[in-house]
Scaffold this motif. Sequence first.
Motif, mmCIF file in Angstrom:
data_model
loop_
_atom_site.group_PDB
_atom_site.id
_atom_site.type_symbol
_atom_site.label_atom_id
_atom_site.label_comp_id
_atom_site.label_asym_id
_atom_site.label_seq_id
_atom_site.Cartn_x
_atom_site.Cartn_y
_atom_site.Cartn_z
ATOM 1 N N ARG A 8 -30.590 -35.275 53.649
ATOM 2 C CA ARG A 8 -30.196 -36.680 53.506
ATOM 3 C C ARG A 8 -29.538 -36.895 52.143
ATOM 4 N NH1 ARG A 8 -31.254 -40.813 50.574
ATOM 5 N NH2 ARG A 8 -31.098 -42.907 51.358
ATOM 6 N N ASP A 9 -30.132 -36.312 51.108
ATOM 7 C CA ASP A 9 -29.546 -36.434 49.773
ATOM 8 C C ASP A 9 -28.143 -35.839 49.727
ATOM 9 O OD1 ASP A 9 -31.805 -37.739 48.859
ATOM 10 O OD2 ASP A 9 -32.559 -36.017 47.701
ATOM 11 N N HIS A 10 -27.936 -34.713 50.417
ATOM 12 C CA HIS A 10 -26.595 -34.121 50.445
ATOM 13 C C HIS A 10 -25.595 -35.101 51.056
ATOM 14 C CE1 HIS A 10 -28.367 -29.763 50.442
ATOM 15 N NE2 HIS A 10 -28.524 -30.388 49.293
ATOM 16 N N ALA A 11 -25.992 -35.737 52.161
ATOM 17 C CA ALA A 11 -25.119 -36.733 52.784
ATOM 18 C C ALA A 11 -24.815 -37.859 51.799
ATOM 19 C CB ALA A 11 -25.767 -37.290 54.055
ATOM 20 N N MET A 12 -25.829 -38.304 51.073
ATOM 21 C CA MET A 12 -25.638 -39.415 50.155
ATOM 22 C C MET A 12 -24.837 -39.017 48.913
ATOM 23 S SD MET A 12 -26.723 -41.727 52.011
ATOM 24 C CE MET A 12 -26.594 -43.133 50.907
ATOM 25 N N MET A 13 -24.879 -37.743 48.528
ATOM 26 C CA MET A 13 -24.001 -37.258 47.458
ATOM 27 C C MET A 13 -22.547 -37.373 47.907
ATOM 28 S SD MET A 13 -25.977 -33.802 46.356
ATOM 29 C CE MET A 13 -27.563 -33.817 45.518
ATOM 30 N N MET A 14 -22.310 -37.027 49.161
ATOM 31 C CA MET A 14 -20.962 -37.107 49.709
ATOM 32 C C MET A 14 -20.504 -38.556 49.807
ATOM 33 S SD MET A 14 -21.343 -34.119 52.551
ATOM 34 C CE MET A 14 -21.659 -32.427 52.013
ATOM 35 N N VAL A 15 -21.408 -39.442 50.212
ATOM 36 C CA VAL A 15 -21.095 -40.873 50.239
ATOM 37 C C VAL A 15 -20.713 -41.340 48.843
ATOM 38 C CG1 VAL A 15 -22.114 -43.177 50.525
ATOM 39 C CG2 VAL A 15 -22.479 -41.426 52.291
ATOM 40 N N GLN A 16 -21.513 -40.967 47.843
ATOM 41 C CA GLN A 16 -21.237 -41.404 46.472
ATOM 42 C C GLN A 16 -19.894 -40.890 45.984
ATOM 43 O OE1 GLN A 16 -23.338 -43.592 44.617
ATOM 44 N NE2 GLN A 16 -21.363 -43.749 43.596
ATOM 45 N N TYR A 17 -19.562 -39.647 46.315
ATOM 46 C CA TYR A 17 -18.262 -39.101 45.907
ATOM 47 C C TYR A 17 -17.124 -39.925 46.508
ATOM 48 C CZ TYR A 17 -14.311 -36.017 45.245
ATOM 49 O OH TYR A 17 -13.074 -35.508 44.896
ATOM 50 N N LEU A 18 -17.239 -40.241 47.785
ATOM 51 C CA LEU A 18 -16.192 -41.035 48.420
ATOM 52 C C LEU A 18 -16.107 -42.425 47.788
ATOM 53 C CD1 LEU A 18 -16.668 -39.943 52.132
ATOM 54 C CD2 LEU A 18 -14.801 -39.304 50.576
ATOM 55 N N LEU A 19 -17.245 -43.033 47.504
ATOM 56 C CA LEU A 19 -17.240 -44.335 46.830
ATOM 57 C C LEU A 19 -16.600 -44.238 45.445
ATOM 58 C CD1 LEU A 19 -20.823 -45.595 47.759
ATOM 59 C CD2 LEU A 19 -18.642 -46.516 48.620
ATOM 60 N N ASP A 20 -16.970 -43.185 44.706
ATOM 61 C CA ASP A 20 -16.440 -43.008 43.343
ATOM 62 C C ASP A 20 -14.932 -42.795 43.324
ATOM 63 O OD1 ASP A 20 -18.970 -43.279 42.257
ATOM 64 O OD2 ASP A 20 -19.271 -41.120 41.940
ATOM 65 N N THR A 21 -14.396 -42.265 44.408
ATOM 66 C CA THR A 21 -12.959 -41.976 44.465
ATOM 67 C C THR A 21 -12.197 -43.026 45.281
ATOM 68 O OG1 THR A 21 -13.313 -40.484 46.345
ATOM 69 C CG2 THR A 21 -13.288 -39.492 44.121
ATOM 70 N N ASP A 22 -12.842 -44.148 45.563
ATOM 71 C CA ASP A 22 -12.218 -45.252 46.311
ATOM 72 C C ASP A 22 -11.714 -44.828 47.687
ATOM 73 O OD1 ASP A 22 -12.680 -47.201 44.356
ATOM 74 O OD2 ASP A 22 -10.878 -46.588 43.254
ATOM 75 N N ALA A 23 -12.392 -43.868 48.285
ATOM 76 C CA ALA A 23 -12.046 -43.424 49.640
ATOM 77 C C ALA A 23 -12.933 -44.158 50.636
ATOM 78 C CB ALA A 23 -12.237 -41.912 49.758
ATOM 79 N N ASP A 24 -12.459 -44.265 51.851
ATOM 80 C CA ASP A 24 -13.245 -44.911 52.897
ATOM 81 C C ASP A 24 -14.433 -44.042 53.286
ATOM 82 O OD1 ASP A 24 -11.549 -47.107 53.063
ATOM 83 O OD2 ASP A 24 -10.289 -46.181 54.607
ATOM 84 N N VAL A 25 -15.582 -44.694 53.434
ATOM 85 C CA VAL A 25 -16.797 -44.018 53.891
ATOM 86 C C VAL A 25 -17.048 -44.463 55.317
ATOM 87 C CG1 VAL A 25 -19.272 -43.681 53.538
ATOM 88 C CG2 VAL A 25 -17.757 -44.015 51.558
ATOM 89 N N VAL A 26 -17.208 -43.485 56.199
ATOM 90 C CA VAL A 26 -17.511 -43.755 57.602
ATOM 91 C C VAL A 26 -18.758 -42.953 57.941
ATOM 92 C CG1 VAL A 26 -16.706 -43.595 59.984
ATOM 93 C CG2 VAL A 26 -15.068 -44.063 58.129
ATOM 94 N N ILE A 27 -19.847 -43.655 58.246
ATOM 95 C CA ILE A 27 -21.094 -42.969 58.603
ATOM 96 C C ILE A 27 -21.058 -42.712 60.112
ATOM 97 C CG2 ILE A 27 -23.616 -43.072 58.606
ATOM 98 C CD1 ILE A 27 -22.382 -43.060 55.777
ATOM 99 N N PRO A 28 -20.898 -41.452 60.497
ATOM 100 C CA PRO A 28 -20.784 -41.158 61.927
ATOM 101 C C PRO A 28 -22.145 -41.100 62.611
ATOM 102 C CG PRO A 28 -20.464 -39.153 60.649
ATOM 103 C CD PRO A 28 -20.677 -40.273 59.667
#
Length: 174
Positions: free
Chosen positions: A51-71
């Motif tokens: 779960r933490d790995h998924a949330m690290m990826m979410v944070q990276y996308l947020l930090d880079t102003d990319a769209d986050v889509v939780i599938p």
Amino acid sequence: MVAARFVEQLNAQIGNELAAHNQYLAIAVHYDALTMPRMAAFFYGQALEERDHAMMMVQYLLDTDADVVIPGVDAPVPTFDGVVAPVALALDQEKRVTEQINALLRTAREEHDFASEQFMQWFIKEQVEEVATMSDLLAVVTRNADDIDDIEDYVAREQGGGEADATAPRIAGA
């Protein structure tokens, strides 16, 4: 700017990590039902790590102003025979995740997305550790399938909580 192709694949990987989380929860519950508290705790911990790995990826996308889509994710394998099958599944899962992480790194390189390539480096290192851990655990449970006390002793001795990795990416919401 993060490459669009990388963003699409990283969003898919978020789903893969959440699916791994659910699978590890199912494995933990299996060991809990067998009254194997150390194996259960190990896999509950593995679930949280995924779960933490998924949330690290979410944070990276947020930090880079990319769209986050939780599938959405498929249901995990819910039941197992014995003590070996869940660990064998876990090892297969870690090998599959390693291939997925390698593909993400390859995409970042192909797109000349250096920030994303650097972000993926930590996950490459993490997967080496995860495959090694599951390979060792599979050897132990296979060898000691008829002696769960030996398995529990091994987990207590060898799989104790390690220190937090200061080089790990930031976890969204943490």
